[in-house]
Write a protein that holds these residues in place. Sequence first.
Motif, mmCIF file in Angstrom:
data_model
loop_
_atom_site.group_PDB
_atom_site.id
_atom_site.type_symbol
_atom_site.label_atom_id
_atom_site.label_comp_id
_atom_site.label_asym_id
_atom_site.label_seq_id
_atom_site.Cartn_x
_atom_site.Cartn_y
_atom_site.Cartn_z
ATOM 1 N N UNK A 4 0.844 -1.189 0.000
ATOM 2 C CA UNK A 4 0.000 0.000 0.000
ATOM 3 C C UNK A 4 0.880 1.240 0.000
ATOM 4 N N UNK A 5 0.602 2.160 -0.928
ATOM 5 C CA UNK A 5 1.276 3.457 -0.931
ATOM 6 C C UNK A 5 0.286 4.512 -0.485
ATOM 7 N N UNK A 6 0.639 5.237 0.570
ATOM 8 C CA UNK A 6 -0.140 6.377 1.024
ATOM 9 C C UNK A 6 0.586 7.625 0.546
ATOM 10 N N UNK A 81 -3.532 2.295 -3.480
ATOM 11 C CA UNK A 81 -3.118 3.681 -3.326
ATOM 12 C C UNK A 81 -4.109 4.420 -2.446
ATOM 13 N N UNK A 82 -3.604 5.112 -1.445
ATOM 14 C CA UNK A 82 -4.426 6.009 -0.639
ATOM 15 C C UNK A 82 -3.878 7.409 -0.867
ATOM 16 N N UNK A 83 -4.692 8.271 -1.454
ATOM 17 C CA UNK A 83 -4.248 9.609 -1.841
ATOM 18 C C UNK A 83 -4.905 10.625 -0.920
ATOM 19 N N UNK A 84 -4.079 11.469 -0.293
ATOM 20 C CA UNK A 84 -4.579 12.486 0.623
ATOM 21 C C UNK A 84 -4.283 13.865 0.060
ATOM 22 N N UNK A 85 -5.281 14.749 0.101
ATOM 23 C CA UNK A 85 -5.090 16.093 -0.421
ATOM 24 C C UNK A 85 -5.917 17.099 0.370
ATOM 25 N N UNK A 86 -5.393 18.310 0.544
ATOM 26 C CA UNK A 86 -6.256 19.385 1.020
ATOM 27 C C UNK A 86 -7.137 19.851 -0.134
ATOM 28 N N UNK A 87 -8.239 20.489 0.176
ATOM 29 C CA UNK A 87 -9.105 21.042 -0.855
ATOM 30 C C UNK A 87 -8.594 22.432 -1.224
#
Length: 230
Positions: A4-6, A81-87
């Motif tokens: 898993x890639x975060x 894939x777990x993708x994290x982003x601010x809005x």
Amino acid sequence: MKRVLVLSSSPRRDGNSWTMAQAAAGGAREAGHDVDVAHLADYVEGLFRDCRTCRGADGACTIGDRYEELLHERVLPADGLVVATPLYWYGMSGALKTFFDRLFCYTSGSAPDGETVATGLTGKRAALLIACEESYRGATAGLVTQFQELTRYLHQELVGVAVGIGNSRGEVQRDPGRPLEQAAELGRRLFDIRVTDYRIDTVRSNRVWGRTPESGNGTAPLASATAPGG
């Protein structure tokens, strides 16, 4: 065990989307997976340009950052894939948009390793984590829709989206909607969550969750054009 890639796309290393990324990574580790966490700012610096003017004589991209390293060594080997982003302006962060834009260099049919990259991008499970200030549900709707189309195009399965409300660093931990628990659960069940995307001719059972004690032998007739049950 899966890989898993975060991927955290905020320029801040201690912001709200990063906090959610850490929660998802923890959940995936609890499930026994091999978890890799990457900070996108360490790899992506150059914007997508015209490949006809900046591609090297050997066909390779000449933008001088670590994008290719991230893609080949961390993204492609991952099963999930777990993708994290601010809005940002009701969309993903600029760095994350650049990450997807630059995939074109490899999927346009002109890069020497394009076929390998295209094949390696498909078949993954994906989850999206969003940190934003507004609780208005429409604020994240455009980004969620865009991510749905990105994963559909790449033949990936989007298993879920978690949204955390907060502005000051770490404030997402105070969100009563418990987004950190949601992020951890996405990481924990990344490969277990049922994903369905029916078409009118999809052959399927009339039961979503399979055999139940009341369903006898579980041999219900297949339905190819039924509406979802209420």
